[in-house]
Design a protein around this motif. Structure first.
Motif, PDB file in Angstrom:
ATOM      1  N   ARG A   1    -104.814  70.950 100.901  1.00 47.57           N
ATOM      2  CA  ARG A   1    -103.847  71.722  99.898  1.00 47.57           C
ATOM      3  C   ARG A   1    -102.376  72.108 100.012  1.00 47.57           C
ATOM      4  O   ARG A   1    -101.705  71.822  99.090  1.00 47.57           O
ATOM      5  CB  ARG A   1    -104.648  72.555  99.122  1.00 47.57           C
ATOM      6  CG  ARG A   1    -105.940  71.874  98.337  1.00 47.57           C
ATOM      7  CD  ARG A   1    -105.912  73.442  97.647  1.00 47.57           C
ATOM      8  NE  ARG A   1    -104.954  74.222  96.739  1.00 47.57           N
ATOM      9  CZ  ARG A   1    -105.273  73.784  95.677  1.00 47.57           C
ATOM     10  NH1 ARG A   1    -105.149  72.261  94.373  1.00 47.57           N
ATOM     11  NH2 ARG A   1    -103.716  74.625  94.511  1.00 47.57           N
TER      12      ARG A   1
ATOM     13  N   THR B   1    -102.756  67.202  96.141  1.00 44.35           N
ATOM     14  CA  THR B   1    -102.881  65.714  96.271  1.00 44.35           C
ATOM     15  C   THR B   1    -102.265  65.054  97.156  1.00 44.35           C
ATOM     16  O   THR B   1    -102.265  64.252  97.679  1.00 44.35           O
ATOM     17  CB  THR B   1    -103.061  65.266  95.218  1.00 44.35           C
ATOM     18  OG1 THR B   1    -101.849  64.918  94.638  1.00 44.35           O
ATOM     19  CG2 THR B   1    -103.911  66.058  93.971  1.00 44.35           C
TER      20      THR B   1
ATOM     21  N   TYR C   1    -111.161  65.594 102.177  1.00 43.63           N
ATOM     22  CA  TYR C   1    -110.206  65.812 100.875  1.00 43.63           C
ATOM     23  C   TYR C   1    -111.363  65.359  99.845  1.00 43.63           C
ATOM     24  O   TYR C   1    -111.787  65.706  98.535  1.00 43.63           O
ATOM     25  CB  TYR C   1    -108.802  64.896 100.830  1.00 43.63           C
ATOM     26  CG  TYR C   1    -108.741  65.243  99.637  1.00 43.63           C
ATOM     27  CD1 TYR C   1    -107.439  66.296  99.588  1.00 43.63           C
ATOM     28  CD2 TYR C   1    -108.440  64.747  98.245  1.00 43.63           C
ATOM     29  CE1 TYR C   1    -106.497  66.991  98.616  1.00 43.63           C
ATOM     30  CE2 TYR C   1    -108.130  65.538  97.468  1.00 43.63           C
ATOM     31  CZ  TYR C   1    -107.328  66.180  97.393  1.00 43.63           C
ATOM     32  OH  TYR C   1    -106.222  67.361  96.324  1.00 43.63           O
TER      33      TYR C   1
ATOM     34  N   TRP D   1    -107.460  61.669  88.914  1.00 44.49           N
ATOM     35  CA  TRP D   1    -106.615  61.656  90.188  1.00 44.49           C
ATOM     36  C   TRP D   1    -106.580  61.332  91.501  1.00 44.49           C
ATOM     37  O   TRP D   1    -106.119  61.527  92.713  1.00 44.49           O
ATOM     38  CB  TRP D   1    -106.449  63.112  90.351  1.00 44.49           C
ATOM     39  CG  TRP D   1    -107.509  64.013  90.189  1.00 44.49           C
ATOM     40  CD1 TRP D   1    -108.165  64.125  89.027  1.00 44.49           C
ATOM     41  CD2 TRP D   1    -107.564  64.625  91.748  1.00 44.49           C
ATOM     42  NE1 TRP D   1    -109.530  65.372  89.695  1.00 44.49           N
ATOM     43  CE2 TRP D   1    -109.322  65.711  91.593  1.00 44.49           C
ATOM     44  CE3 TRP D   1    -107.456  64.779  92.892  1.00 44.49           C
ATOM     45  CZ2 TRP D   1    -109.846  66.160  91.854  1.00 44.49           C
ATOM     46  CZ3 TRP D   1    -108.652  65.230  93.791  1.00 44.49           C
ATOM     47  CH2 TRP D   1    -109.504  66.034  93.446  1.00 44.49           C
ATOM     48  N   LEU D   2    -108.807  61.449  92.099  1.00 36.75           N
ATOM     49  CA  LEU D   2    -109.368  60.959  93.070  1.00 36.75           C
ATOM     50  C   LEU D   2    -109.093  59.878  93.377  1.00 36.75           C
ATOM     51  O   LEU D   2    -108.214  59.609  94.503  1.00 36.75           O
ATOM     52  CB  LEU D   2    -110.442  61.916  93.838  1.00 36.75           C
ATOM     53  CG  LEU D   2    -111.232  61.351  95.386  1.00 36.75           C
ATOM     54  CD1 LEU D   2    -110.393  62.314  95.947  1.00 36.75           C
ATOM     55  CD2 LEU D   2    -112.778  62.271  95.185  1.00 36.75           C
TER      56      LEU D   2
ATOM     57  N   VAL E   1    -105.241  59.818  95.187  1.00 38.19           N
ATOM     58  CA  VAL E   1    -105.681  59.895  96.433  1.00 38.19           C
ATOM     59  C   VAL E   1    -105.724  58.534  97.541  1.00 38.19           C
ATOM     60  O   VAL E   1    -105.873  58.794  98.025  1.00 38.19           O
ATOM     61  CB  VAL E   1    -106.322  61.889  96.545  1.00 38.19           C
ATOM     62  CG1 VAL E   1    -106.677  61.646  97.882  1.00 38.19           C
ATOM     63  CG2 VAL E   1    -105.837  62.028  95.730  1.00 38.19           C
TER      64      VAL E   1
END
Length: 601
Positions: free
Chosen positions: A79, A173, A248, A270-271, A275
């Motif tokens: 993070r 992120t 992650y 979001w992942l 990401v």
């Protein structure tokens, strides 16, 4: 905050060390220590053509950490909730637009070599951003969040966050937290269309990969659609960044939180979309050489039950694209796993992976069905990733799917079960593991399927492949090559092939079905498991026009013309292959095949 006096003392120590020990000049192929210690006459070099060490910590015995593995608190390092001085190395000031930037050691070493190479070609690379802490990213994010809240258009947190995330990551992120990503020269895509900018961008596109760097937020060219907008300035050192990315994905506790606007987190992918929403060329592959790491398989992170044999459940699932995707994951995540060449880090999980993939073989989405499900099964089996127990369990699931006609309302499930079973049969051909009984059961199921196929769709735009006849023929081909298959089994395979090619119901085969059906016969004949008398008898049966009185009648109906086309294509495939092989055993095919081609006009 460290004092100026402390810094001066440390610089003095470093300067003394440099006077006593440093080599005169760094070279393109020197070690990381040499690259960052280039000096002339015992003084720190100001020569722009060679890297110099700005961070004096290197000369105080700092360990070069392997990140993120060597950092004790995985969540904090992922993070960016760290002091960069503790883990990273300072970017030489003359490489950047300002002092005080930090980057991961190997990233900085590789960048130094890349920078030198670019300078030799007349291109100057300048770092304008490197490591960015959680607090720094939070300040960027919250500034934009508050500014957006002044605009009435952004009343919903989700829409507001997505607009910010066109170019800015949620705190926690950002890839800049990892010290592996750098922004070069300008934070404006348009600048890279200027004369100077184009030279920089073109050089990076041509050479960055040689040094391990990749443009993670590339153009939206069909291969990358989700995630941030293109950033031609953002380059990532993949050998280290790939380890961060994999860690992650595994670290669910690294989910973004602790900033204004984190209420939107649960409403955004979001992942998977951000990401993981990167240029697929920037994913580390299992076949790559180096110290990177491929993405972990989604199954590692998803609680998933074994595939159910309940027909009603499967039938309902098969009508909905993506129903097979494990909970908490998305289609894009599975595609990225595929693009990383289906890495499996724990061999104990192979059975679970295969179960998940098998469950997607009937999915209406051709990318999931063909590319991910079948592609994954094929990759695991061809790389010897499955043991006997896993193969046996997969075989049973696939045989169940192959027999479940009621559970295949859209016509995808059974053809892809046959195709996946051909991969299972191949493993037994390469290194026998089935009992004779298991092998005969598989052969009987495959022959029955090929004989009984009545869904003749091959490829349909927007739906992809079904291709039941060809996929069934592939299974029979793998079996025909197996040395454990004898003459009795050979006749069962041949009978199924003749039933499939001789049917009066099929349309004209235009997707290579005749050639695929010919292959089992060719291999069985080459192995001398079928003889000339048998082959000629079957060919004569195919040449019989019944229920028509003569072959002249085929020209009066579409059904007749399709039958004629299929038989002639089948005969031609056999004859051409037999002639090309120049194998004496294949001469047994000649009389019957020539009779078929002469009889059917």
């Amino acid at each position: 905050m460290r004092t100026t006096s402390l810094r001066c003392k440390m610089l003095a120590v470093a300067g003394l060390f440099l006077l006593l020990a440093l080599p005169s000049k760094s070279q393109d192929n020197t070690s990381a220590e040499d690259v960052y210690a280039g000096a002339d006459d015992g003084k720190a070099s100001t020569d722009e053509t060679g890297p110099v060490l700005s961070s004096i910590t290197a000369w105080l015995g700092r360990p070069k950490l392997k990140l993120p593995e060597d950092y004790p608190d995985k969540t904090r390092v992922l993070r960016g909730d760290i002091d960069p001085y503790d883990v990273f190395w300072e970017v030489p000031e003359h490489w950047a637009t300002r002092a005080g930037m930090y980057a991961e050691y190997n990233t900085l070493e590789a960048y130094g070599r890349m920078r030198e190479a670019a300078l030799r070609d007349g291109v100057e690379l300048v770092i304008i951003s490197a490591f960015r802490s959680f607090d720094h990213q939070r300040a960027i994010w919250e500034g934009k969040w508050r500014e957006h809240r002044k605009d009435a258009r952004w009343s919903e947190p989700r829409e507001l966050a997505i607009d910010i995330m066109r170019y800015s990551a949620m705190p926690g992120t950002s890839r800049h937290h990892w010290g592996t990503d750098i922004d070069l020269n300008a934070l404006n895509n348009a600048w890279f269309d200027t004369v100077e900018g184009k030279r920089v961008y073109d050089w990076m596109k041509a050479h960055a990969a040689e040094y391990g760097f990749c443009e993670v937020y590339s153009a939206r060219d069909g291969r990358r659609e989700a995630g941030y907008e293109p950033e031609r300035w953002h380059w990532s050192y993949i050998p280290t960044a790939s380890r961060y990315l994999a860690a992650y994905v595994e670290a669910r506790e690294a989910a973004p939180q602790g900033f204004e606007g984190d209420v939107a987190v649960s409403k955004i992918h979001w992942l998977t979309d951000y990401v993981l929403g990167i240029n697929p060329d920037c994913l580390w592959k299992a076949s790559d050489v180096g110290d990177g790491r491929p993405l972990p398989a989604p199954l590692l992170l998803a609680a998933m039950d074994a595939a159910s044999s309940d027909t009603a459940r499967r039938s309902d699932d098969m009508r909905k694209a993506g129903a097979c995707i494990p909970e908490g994951w998305t289609r894009d995540a599975l595609i990225r796993w595929k693009e990383s060449e289906f890495p499996i880090e724990n061999e104990k999980e192979v059975a679970g992976y295969l179960t998940m993939l098998e469950g997607c073989l009937g999915d209406p989405d051709p990318v999931l069905r063909d590319g991910v499900a079948y592609g994954g099964i094929s990759h695991i089996l061809r790389s010897d990733g499955a043991g006997k127990a896993e193969l046996r369990a997969l075989k049973e699931l696939l045989l169940e799917r192959l027999a479940d006609e009621a559970g295949d309302p859209l016509g995808f499930s059974r053809p892809f079960a046959a195709l996946a079973l051909s991969e299972v049969a191949r493993t037994d051909r390469m290194s026998p593991w089935m009992s004779n009984g298991e092998r005969r059961t598989l052969l009987s199921a495959g022959a029955s399927y090929v004989s009984g196929v009545r869904d003749y769709r091959g490829f349909v735009d927007g739906e992809g492949w079904r291709h039941g006849v060809a996929h069934g023929a592939d299974l029979l081909m793998q079996l025909s090559l197996n040395e454990k298959i004898g003459k009795g089994e050979a006749q069962v395979i041949a009978r199924a092939v003749y039933d499939a090619i001789g049917t009066h119901e099929a349309p004209a085969f235009i997707f290579d079905e005749p050639r695929r059906l010919a292959r089992p016969l060719l291999f069985l004949t080459q192995r001398e498991l079928l003889n000339e008398r048998q082959l000629t008898g079957w060919m004569e049966a195919l040449a019989d026009p019944a229920p028509l009185t003569s072959w002249d009648e085929v020209f009066t109906s579409g059904e007749g013309l399709a039958r004629r086309h299929n038989l002639r294509a089948f005969g031609a495939a056999l004859l051409l292959s037999a002639n090309a092989a120049q194998s004496g055993a294949l001469d047994a095919l000649q009389p019957g095949t020539m009779h078929l081609l002469r009889t059917v006009p």
